[in-house]
Design an enzyme around this catalytic site. Structure first.
Site, PDB file in Angstrom:
ATOM      1  N   HIS A 250       0.695  -1.463  -0.227  1.00 50.55           N
ATOM      2  CA  HIS A 250       0.013   0.082  -0.047  1.00 50.55           C
ATOM      3  C   HIS A 250       0.776   1.147   0.457  1.00 50.55           C
ATOM      4  O   HIS A 250       2.164   1.388   0.845  1.00 50.55           O
ATOM      5  CB  HIS A 250      -1.397   0.276   1.275  1.00 50.55           C
ATOM      6  CG  HIS A 250      -1.984  -1.324   1.193  1.00 50.55           C
ATOM      7  ND1 HIS A 250      -2.355  -1.787   2.207  1.00 50.55           N
ATOM      8  CD2 HIS A 250      -2.140  -1.323   0.069  1.00 50.55           C
ATOM      9  CE1 HIS A 250      -3.436  -2.930   1.804  1.00 50.55           C
ATOM     10  NE2 HIS A 250      -3.396  -2.730   0.544  1.00 50.55           N
ATOM     11  N   ARG A 252       0.913   4.366   0.691  1.00 45.23           N
ATOM     12  CA  ARG A 252       0.604   5.469   1.713  1.00 45.23           C
ATOM     13  C   ARG A 252       1.699   5.369   2.766  1.00 45.23           C
ATOM     14  O   ARG A 252       2.028   5.819   4.130  1.00 45.23           O
ATOM     15  CB  ARG A 252      -0.030   6.457   1.815  1.00 45.23           C
ATOM     16  CG  ARG A 252      -1.165   4.777   2.775  1.00 45.23           C
ATOM     17  CD  ARG A 252      -2.596   5.223   2.597  1.00 45.23           C
ATOM     18  NE  ARG A 252      -3.486   4.205   3.194  1.00 45.23           N
ATOM     19  CZ  ARG A 252      -5.110   5.295   2.981  1.00 45.23           C
ATOM     20  NH1 ARG A 252      -5.373   5.844   2.116  1.00 45.23           N
ATOM     21  NH2 ARG A 252      -5.494   3.439   3.420  1.00 45.23           N
ATOM     22  N   GLU A 253       1.421   3.630   3.144  1.00 41.41           N
ATOM     23  CA  GLU A 253       2.577   3.046   4.350  1.00 41.41           C
ATOM     24  C   GLU A 253       4.503   3.399   4.800  1.00 41.41           C
ATOM     25  O   GLU A 253       4.810   2.190   4.280  1.00 41.41           O
ATOM     26  CB  GLU A 253       2.042   1.788   4.358  1.00 41.41           C
ATOM     27  CG  GLU A 253       0.680   1.605   4.590  1.00 41.41           C
ATOM     28  CD  GLU A 253      -0.534   0.806   4.248  1.00 41.41           C
ATOM     29  OE1 GLU A 253       0.738  -0.795   4.575  1.00 41.41           O
ATOM     30  OE2 GLU A 253      -1.542   0.455   4.446  1.00 41.41           O
ATOM     31  N   ARG A 305      -3.561   5.542  -2.550  1.00 42.40           N
ATOM     32  CA  ARG A 305      -3.240   3.754  -1.508  1.00 42.40           C
ATOM     33  C   ARG A 305      -2.792   2.831  -2.628  1.00 42.40           C
ATOM     34  O   ARG A 305      -1.891   1.098  -2.079  1.00 42.40           O
ATOM     35  CB  ARG A 305      -4.624   3.362  -1.021  1.00 42.40           C
ATOM     36  CG  ARG A 305      -4.667   2.039  -0.103  1.00 42.40           C
ATOM     37  CD  ARG A 305      -6.225   1.852   0.090  1.00 42.40           C
ATOM     38  NE  ARG A 305      -6.098   0.078   0.213  1.00 42.40           N
ATOM     39  CZ  ARG A 305      -6.720  -0.461   1.178  1.00 42.40           C
ATOM     40  NH1 ARG A 305      -5.783   0.644   2.466  1.00 42.40           N
ATOM     41  NH2 ARG A 305      -6.459  -1.877   1.973  1.00 42.40           N
ATOM     42  N   ASN A 323      -2.872  -5.390  -2.329  1.00 41.16           N
ATOM     43  CA  ASN A 323      -3.757  -7.146  -1.306  1.00 41.16           C
ATOM     44  C   ASN A 323      -4.942  -7.352  -1.559  1.00 41.16           C
ATOM     45  O   ASN A 323      -5.445  -7.831  -0.486  1.00 41.16           O
ATOM     46  CB  ASN A 323      -3.242  -6.118   0.150  1.00 41.16           C
ATOM     47  CG  ASN A 323      -2.845  -7.566   1.431  1.00 41.16           C
ATOM     48  OD1 ASN A 323      -2.079  -7.823   0.790  1.00 41.16           O
ATOM     49  ND2 ASN A 323      -3.009  -6.433   2.025  1.00 41.16           N
ATOM     50  N   ARG A 324      -5.764  -7.136  -2.221  1.00 39.00           N
ATOM     51  CA  ARG A 324      -7.396  -7.875  -2.777  1.00 39.00           C
ATOM     52  C   ARG A 324      -7.216  -8.398  -4.021  1.00 39.00           C
ATOM     53  O   ARG A 324      -8.013  -9.407  -4.444  1.00 39.00           O
ATOM     54  CB  ARG A 324      -8.466  -6.947  -2.658  1.00 39.00           C
ATOM     55  CG  ARG A 324      -8.302  -5.866  -1.391  1.00 39.00           C
ATOM     56  CD  ARG A 324      -8.535  -6.736  -0.535  1.00 39.00           C
ATOM     57  NE  ARG A 324      -9.112  -5.637   0.789  1.00 39.00           N
ATOM     58  CZ  ARG A 324      -8.275  -5.340   1.860  1.00 39.00           C
ATOM     59  NH1 ARG A 324      -6.885  -5.513   1.142  1.00 39.00           N
ATOM     60  NH2 ARG A 324      -9.060  -4.740   2.607  1.00 39.00           N
ATOM     61  N   HIS A 376       2.977  -3.597   7.336  1.00 44.76           N
ATOM     62  CA  HIS A 376       2.155  -3.018   6.704  1.00 44.76           C
ATOM     63  C   HIS A 376       1.839  -1.266   7.562  1.00 44.76           C
ATOM     64  O   HIS A 376       2.862  -1.471   9.062  1.00 44.76           O
ATOM     65  CB  HIS A 376       0.292  -3.056   5.743  1.00 44.76           C
ATOM     66  CG  HIS A 376      -0.191  -4.610   5.404  1.00 44.76           C
ATOM     67  ND1 HIS A 376      -0.306  -4.106   3.711  1.00 44.76           N
ATOM     68  CD2 HIS A 376       1.319  -5.472   5.000  1.00 44.76           C
ATOM     69  CE1 HIS A 376      -0.458  -5.016   2.726  1.00 44.76           C
ATOM     70  NE2 HIS A 376       0.314  -5.626   3.717  1.00 44.76           N
ATOM     71  N   SER A 377       0.873  -0.701   7.588  1.00 43.62           N
ATOM     72  CA  SER A 377       1.056   0.427   8.746  1.00 43.62           C
ATOM     73  C   SER A 377      -0.803   0.439   8.144  1.00 43.62           C
ATOM     74  O   SER A 377      -1.362   0.688   7.374  1.00 43.62           O
ATOM     75  CB  SER A 377       1.709   1.315   8.739  1.00 43.62           C
ATOM     76  OG  SER A 377       1.834   2.503   7.646  1.00 43.62           O
ATOM     77  N   TYR A 428     -11.211  -7.199  10.500  1.00 37.16           N
ATOM     78  CA  TYR A 428     -12.036  -7.373   9.528  1.00 37.16           C
ATOM     79  C   TYR A 428     -11.882  -8.573   8.268  1.00 37.16           C
ATOM     80  O   TYR A 428     -10.775  -8.886   7.934  1.00 37.16           O
ATOM     81  CB  TYR A 428     -12.602  -6.357   8.697  1.00 37.16           C
ATOM     82  CG  TYR A 428     -11.497  -5.447   8.294  1.00 37.16           C
ATOM     83  CD1 TYR A 428     -10.492  -5.580   7.247  1.00 37.16           C
ATOM     84  CD2 TYR A 428     -10.351  -4.472   9.616  1.00 37.16           C
ATOM     85  CE1 TYR A 428      -9.902  -5.228   6.463  1.00 37.16           C
ATOM     86  CE2 TYR A 428      -9.635  -4.058   8.403  1.00 37.16           C
ATOM     87  CZ  TYR A 428      -8.878  -4.208   7.584  1.00 37.16           C
ATOM     88  OH  TYR A 428      -7.853  -3.164   7.025  1.00 37.16           O
ATOM     89  N   GLU A 450       1.171  -5.596  10.593  1.00 33.23           N
ATOM     90  CA  GLU A 450       0.669  -3.798  10.826  1.00 33.23           C
ATOM     91  C   GLU A 450       1.671  -3.077  12.093  1.00 33.23           C
ATOM     92  O   GLU A 450       1.409  -3.229  12.889  1.00 33.23           O
ATOM     93  CB  GLU A 450      -0.820  -3.441  11.213  1.00 33.23           C
ATOM     94  CG  GLU A 450      -1.865  -4.299  10.193  1.00 33.23           C
ATOM     95  CD  GLU A 450      -1.671  -3.606   8.263  1.00 33.23           C
ATOM     96  OE1 GLU A 450      -1.125  -2.953   8.989  1.00 33.23           O
ATOM     97  OE2 GLU A 450      -2.619  -3.886   7.803  1.00 33.23           O
TER      98      GLU A 450
END
Length: 487
Positions: A250, A252-253, A305, A323-324, A376-377, A428, A450
């Site tokens: 992602h 922005r992380e 993202r 990541n999907r 990740h974050s 989730y 994370e």
């Protein structure tokens, strides 16, 4: 909290492989031999045809699922347009935007947030079963405040001016640091968030400086043609296990690539004095899985993202959530068929060059991969499969035990507390993730970590946190290395 709602047993497909030593006469990266591909789980082909044609159905029953079907964030035309030196796109300015932490203990809160999200007044950041962080746009603060007051929803303003926080996040290096860069032969410092050119230059420098243990290979290209560079650290013993670590899925992380490159530097520079646990592993690092998106966050939109591949959206929305996009249980809960969503899953499994390159490399590598970790974050979670559904693999107790030991090592370093659990159970459901896919390939120890923090800064973590976060994460990684070495 009851962690295990039900247990599923997955038949893991494994292949007997061997690890070959480095051939130092070859150019860096040319000594990574191929092997036959590992066949996908049998249900992969079934899901590919099924999910690709489905109309999007808004998920229900989970706080984050309920609201994480966003439309593309629209740049407010009333905001000042800042020209970007690297492109002609307007630079997104977040002046006056705020980040709030909102309790979701009351079910009615979710409906309020969903309505505000659909009206493009807010966007969502991180969250769990008890609270969520939302970004409130500057021209919507008064309106959203009135709604929350009317509904008696308490808020905690975590960031009162997001653009100011962005401005302060990554200050330029001082003269002494710049001089030190020149003496070192590369520009990486871990006192600053670096562009992709610096990261790749650092990797190439290590391959030239330590050719007996370090090699670098591009395993593919991003949509915009940037290299997906993997660095390997290995002493070449054929008995070595292997660990694959990536970051920057992602865009922005930023703390993620910074942490992964910190690991690389520590192992490469100190390999001779490292423990046998470290030396008896072939380490593979891909610091930036999403280089196009990562560069875009530096140039145009700090909070972007996804990747930057255009979609077939009539609205011209760009990007897929990498990541999907992985091909195990692709297209299920926690992903979106809407190209304008931040969790858009892509048109098909592995439709994105970045996810396909990563998966092809792991499937075709001769390395004996025993662990896969993706950084990740944010939120400070240590997560294991499954993410696609509220279920766990048959060996979840092994994963949970190792995760707890890693979290304890992190906590002993500087007191940071990481929660441990399955991705779907602790947070989730999110299908199509890289950790689920890695687990489906027979890689036993598969985790998503994370990183810090828990929301005070969120994605905009100041550079003063880089070394402390990376150092504590390294201690957690050493615990995993010890487990891998004796597995």
């Amino acid at each position: 909290m009851e962690m295990w709602s039900r247990t599923v047993v997955l038949l893991l497909v494994t292949t007997t492989v061997t690890c070959t030593p480095l051939i130092n006469e070859l150019e860096p990266g040319k000594d990574w031999p191929p092997r036959n591909s590992v066949k996908q789980p049998s249900d992969y082909e079934k899901e590919t045809s099924t999910f690709a044609e489905k109309e999007e159905v808004l998920p229900t029953g989970n706080p984050i699922e309920e609201i994480d079907e966003p439309e593309e964030v629209v740049i407010d035309a009333s905001q000042p347009i800042l020209r970007n030196a690297d492109s002609w796109e307007r630079k997104v300015d977040y002046s006056g935007a705020q980040v709030w932490k909102v309790s979701t203990e009351r079910v009615s809160v979710l409906g309020v947030i969903t309505r505000l999200r659909r009206r493009n007044l807010i966007s969502t950041w991180g969250g769990n079963h008890s609270s969520i962080d939302i970004l409130v746009k500057p021209n919507a603060i008064a309106n959203v405040t009135r709604v929350f007051q009317r509904e008696r929803i308490p808020i905690d303003v975590v960031i009162d001016d997001l653009q100011q926080r962005i401005n302060d996040e990554n200050p330029p290096l001082d003269a002494n640091e710049i001089e030190l860069q020149d003496r070192r032969g590369h520009r990486m410092t871990w006192k600053q968030y670096h562009r992709i050119e610096d990261i790749h230059g650092f990797m190439d420098y290590l391959a030239k400086t330590y050719p007996k243990i370090v090699s670098v290979n591009s395993i593919g290209k991003s949509h915009e043609g940037r290299d997906l560079k993997v660095l390997r650290i290995s002493d070449g013993k054929p008995t070595n296990k292997a660990v694959f670590i990536d970051g920057g899925i992602h865009a922005r992380e930023w703390i993620s690539p910074a942490t992964v490159t910190y690991f690389i530097n520590q192992f490469a520079e100190n390999f001779d004095v490292e423990t046998d646990d470290i030396k008896n592993i072939d380490w593979y690092f891909l610091p930036v899985v999403n280089p196009d998106g990562y560069e875009y966050t530096h140039q145009t939109d700090r909070l972007w993202r996804k990747n930057k591949k255009p979609t077939r959206s009539a609205r011209g929305c760009v990007g897929t959530d990498i990541n999907r996009n992985f091909g195990y249980r692709w297209g299920g809960r926690g992903s979106s068929a809407n190209p304008c969503s931040e969790i858009y899953r892509g048109s098909t499994p592995f439709s994105e060059p970045e996810s396909k390159a990563l998966s092809d490399f792991i499937k075709n590598s001769a390395a004996n991969f025993t662990a896969y970790i993706t950084y990740h974050s944010y939120g400070q979670y240590l997560l294991y499969p499954w993410g696609y559904e509220n279920a766990v693999p048959a060996d979840h107790k092994d994963l949970h035990d190792l995760g707890n030991r890693m979290a304890e090592a992190i906590k002993q370093t500087r007191g940071s507390s990481y929660q441990v659990g399955s991705s779907s159970g602790l947070l989730y459901p999110a299908s199509g993730g890289s950790d689920d896919w890695a687990k489906s390939q027979g890689i036993k120890y598969s985790y998503t970590i994370e990183l810090s923090d828990t929301g005070r800064y969120g994605f905009i973590l100041p550079t003063s946190f880089i070394e402390p976060v990376a150092r504590e994460s390294l201690n957690g990684l050493r615990v995993l290395a010890s487990q891998v070495a004796k597995a």
